[in-house]
Motif scaffolding. Structure first.
Motif, PDB file in Angstrom:
ATOM      1  N   ALA A  11      -0.466   5.686 -13.259  1.00  0.00           N
ATOM      2  CA  ALA A  11      -0.629   4.412 -13.963  1.00  0.00           C
ATOM      3  C   ALA A  11       0.250   3.324 -13.353  1.00  0.00           C
ATOM      4  O   ALA A  11      -0.100   2.144 -13.387  1.00  0.00           O
ATOM      5  N   LYS A  12       1.392   3.714 -12.769  1.00  0.00           N
ATOM      6  CA  LYS A  12       2.290   2.749 -12.147  1.00  0.00           C
ATOM      7  C   LYS A  12       1.825   2.361 -10.742  1.00  0.00           C
ATOM      8  O   LYS A  12       2.231   1.331 -10.222  1.00  0.00           O
ATOM      9  N   ARG A  13       0.994   3.190 -10.123  1.00  0.00           N
ATOM     10  CA  ARG A  13       0.584   2.966  -8.742  1.00  0.00           C
ATOM     11  C   ARG A  13      -0.788   2.323  -8.587  1.00  0.00           C
ATOM     12  O   ARG A  13      -1.058   1.689  -7.579  1.00  0.00           O
ATOM     13  N   PHE A  14      -1.658   2.514  -9.575  1.00  0.00           N
ATOM     14  CA  PHE A  14      -3.035   2.040  -9.446  1.00  0.00           C
ATOM     15  C   PHE A  14      -3.403   1.128 -10.598  1.00  0.00           C
ATOM     16  O   PHE A  14      -2.846   1.237 -11.687  1.00  0.00           O
ATOM     17  N   ARG A  15      -4.375   0.234 -10.349  1.00  0.00           N
ATOM     18  CA  ARG A  15      -4.950  -0.563 -11.435  1.00  0.00           C
ATOM     19  C   ARG A  15      -6.409  -0.822 -11.119  1.00  0.00           C
ATOM     20  O   ARG A  15      -6.815  -0.789  -9.960  1.00  0.00           O
ATOM     21  N   LYS A  16      -7.172  -1.068 -12.167  1.00  0.00           N
ATOM     22  CA  LYS A  16      -8.611  -1.267 -11.992  1.00  0.00           C
ATOM     23  C   LYS A  16      -8.922  -2.729 -11.725  1.00  0.00           C
ATOM     24  O   LYS A  16      -8.256  -3.622 -12.239  1.00  0.00           O
ATOM     25  N   THR A  17      -9.960  -2.978 -10.943  1.00  0.00           N
ATOM     26  CA  THR A  17     -10.430  -4.340 -10.702  1.00  0.00           C
ATOM     27  C   THR A  17     -11.473  -4.691 -11.753  1.00  0.00           C
ATOM     28  O   THR A  17     -11.860  -3.838 -12.556  1.00  0.00           O
ATOM     29  N   GLY A  18     -11.938  -5.907 -11.728  1.00  0.00           N
ATOM     30  CA  GLY A  18     -12.952  -6.336 -12.676  1.00  0.00           C
ATOM     31  C   GLY A  18     -14.249  -5.570 -12.533  1.00  0.00           C
ATOM     32  O   GLY A  18     -14.957  -5.330 -13.508  1.00  0.00           O
ATOM     33  N   SER A  19     -14.568  -5.169 -11.306  1.00  0.00           N
ATOM     34  CA  SER A  19     -15.824  -4.449 -11.074  1.00  0.00           C
ATOM     35  C   SER A  19     -15.683  -2.950 -11.274  1.00  0.00           C
ATOM     36  O   SER A  19     -16.653  -2.210 -11.110  1.00  0.00           O
ATOM     37  N   GLY A  20     -14.447  -2.483 -11.588  1.00  0.00           N
ATOM     38  CA  GLY A  20     -14.256  -1.062 -11.864  1.00  0.00           C
ATOM     39  C   GLY A  20     -13.703  -0.250 -10.715  1.00  0.00           C
ATOM     40  O   GLY A  20     -13.444   0.944 -10.875  1.00  0.00           O
ATOM     41  N   ARG A  21     -13.526  -0.865  -9.539  1.00  0.00           N
ATOM     42  CA  ARG A  21     -12.908  -0.148  -8.427  1.00  0.00           C
ATOM     43  C   ARG A  21     -11.412  -0.054  -8.684  1.00  0.00           C
ATOM     44  O   ARG A  21     -10.884  -0.699  -9.588  1.00  0.00           O
ATOM     45  N   ILE A  22     -10.708   0.753  -7.887  1.00  0.00           N
ATOM     46  CA  ILE A  22      -9.284   0.981  -8.112  1.00  0.00           C
ATOM     47  C   ILE A  22      -8.478   0.370  -6.973  1.00  0.00           C
ATOM     48  O   ILE A  22      -8.746   0.636  -5.807  1.00  0.00           O
ATOM     49  N   ARG A  23      -7.494  -0.458  -7.350  1.00  0.00           N
ATOM     50  CA  ARG A  23      -6.617  -1.098  -6.368  1.00  0.00           C
ATOM     51  C   ARG A  23      -5.356  -0.280  -6.172  1.00  0.00           C
ATOM     52  O   ARG A  23      -4.882   0.379  -7.094  1.00  0.00           O
ATOM     53  N   ARG A  24      -4.804  -0.352  -4.966  1.00  0.00           N
ATOM     54  CA  ARG A  24      -3.539   0.307  -4.663  1.00  0.00           C
ATOM     55  C   ARG A  24      -2.747  -0.587  -3.730  1.00  0.00           C
ATOM     56  O   ARG A  24      -3.294  -1.473  -3.091  1.00  0.00           O
ATOM     57  N   SER A  25      -1.431  -0.340  -3.680  1.00  0.00           N
ATOM     58  CA  SER A  25      -0.614  -1.049  -2.705  1.00  0.00           C
ATOM     59  C   SER A  25      -0.418  -0.154  -1.491  1.00  0.00           C
ATOM     60  O   SER A  25      -0.585   1.066  -1.579  1.00  0.00           O
ATOM     61  N   LYS A  26      -0.075  -0.757  -0.371  1.00  0.00           N
ATOM     62  CA  LYS A  26       0.058  -0.004   0.868  1.00  0.00           C
ATOM     63  C   LYS A  26       1.436   0.637   0.984  1.00  0.00           C
ATOM     64  O   LYS A  26       2.407   0.157   0.403  1.00  0.00           O
ATOM     65  N   ALA A  27       1.518   1.695   1.762  1.00  0.00           N
ATOM     66  CA  ALA A  27       2.761   2.435   1.977  1.00  0.00           C
ATOM     67  C   ALA A  27       3.537   1.842   3.155  1.00  0.00           C
ATOM     68  O   ALA A  27       3.077   0.900   3.798  1.00  0.00           O
ATOM     69  N   PHE A  28       4.703   2.409   3.428  1.00  0.00           N
ATOM     70  CA  PHE A  28       5.557   2.062   4.581  1.00  0.00           C
ATOM     71  C   PHE A  28       6.165   0.669   4.467  1.00  0.00           C
ATOM     72  O   PHE A  28       6.334  -0.015   5.474  1.00  0.00           O
ATOM     73  N   THR A  29       6.521   0.240   3.257  1.00  0.00           N
ATOM     74  CA  THR A  29       7.070  -1.114   3.094  1.00  0.00           C
ATOM     75  C   THR A  29       8.510  -1.126   2.605  1.00  0.00           C
ATOM     76  O   THR A  29       9.085  -2.206   2.444  1.00  0.00           O
ATOM     77  N   SER A  30       9.124   0.028   2.378  1.00  0.00           N
ATOM     78  CA  SER A  30      10.414   0.016   1.687  1.00  0.00           C
ATOM     79  C   SER A  30      11.632   0.026   2.602  1.00  0.00           C
ATOM     80  O   SER A  30      12.652  -0.581   2.285  1.00  0.00           O
ATOM     81  N   HIS A  31      11.574   0.704   3.741  1.00  0.00           N
ATOM     82  CA  HIS A  31      12.749   0.736   4.623  1.00  0.00           C
ATOM     83  C   HIS A  31      12.303   0.975   6.063  1.00  0.00           C
ATOM     84  O   HIS A  31      11.124   1.142   6.341  1.00  0.00           O
ATOM     85  N   ILE A  32      13.265   0.946   6.982  1.00  0.00           N
ATOM     86  CA  ILE A  32      13.019   1.028   8.437  1.00  0.00           C
ATOM     87  C   ILE A  32      12.047  -0.081   8.837  1.00  0.00           C
ATOM     88  O   ILE A  32      11.034   0.144   9.486  1.00  0.00           O
ATOM     89  N   LEU A  33      12.377  -1.315   8.433  1.00  0.00           N
ATOM     90  CA  LEU A  33      11.480  -2.435   8.669  1.00  0.00           C
ATOM     91  C   LEU A  33      11.757  -3.160   9.982  1.00  0.00           C
ATOM     92  O   LEU A  33      10.932  -3.950  10.430  1.00  0.00           O
ATOM     93  N   THR A  34      12.902  -2.894  10.615  1.00  0.00           N
ATOM     94  CA  THR A  34      13.255  -3.646  11.819  1.00  0.00           C
ATOM     95  C   THR A  34      12.339  -3.320  12.983  1.00  0.00           C
ATOM     96  O   THR A  34      12.038  -4.190  13.797  1.00  0.00           O
ATOM     97  N   LYS A  35      11.863  -2.091  13.074  1.00  0.00           N
ATOM     98  CA  LYS A  35      10.993  -1.725  14.201  1.00  0.00           C
ATOM     99  C   LYS A  35       9.534  -2.112  13.969  1.00  0.00           C
ATOM    100  O   LYS A  35       8.735  -2.057  14.893  1.00  0.00           O
ATOM    101  N   LYS A  36       9.187  -2.497  12.760  1.00  0.00           N
ATOM    102  CA  LYS A  36       7.810  -2.907  12.471  1.00  0.00           C
ATOM    103  C   LYS A  36       7.654  -4.399  12.769  1.00  0.00           C
ATOM    104  O   LYS A  36       8.538  -5.194  12.452  1.00  0.00           O
TER     105      LYS A  36
END
Length: 65
Positions: A11-36
């Motif tokens: 429930a904390k990771r996903f939410r529904k859109t208006g059309s009923g599909r499921i949204r998610r956020s992308k991974a690899f955003t929290s640390h080791i950001l200097t090489k990206k």
């Protein structure tokens, strides 16, 4: 018949859109950001939709969202 419990982790990771599909956020955003690259980090900020193959399983975890 008892109510189905919502998976609180899902429930904390996903939410529904208006059309009923499921949204998610992308991974690899929290640390080791200097090489990206800046472009890659900017792209990771945008949410995206869950793949069709995973929608059924995830919608079982969040029945009332």
């Amino acid at each position: 018949m008892p109510k189905i419990k919502t998976n609180r982790g899902a429930a904390k990771r996903f939410r529904k859109t208006g059309s009923g599909r499921i949204r998610r956020s992308k991974a690899f955003t929290s640390h080791i950001l200097t090489k990206k690259s800046t472009k890659r980090k900017r792209d990771l900020r945008q949410g995206t939709l869950v793949a069709k193959a995973d929608e059924k399983n995830i919608s079982r975890l969040i029945p009332y969202l």
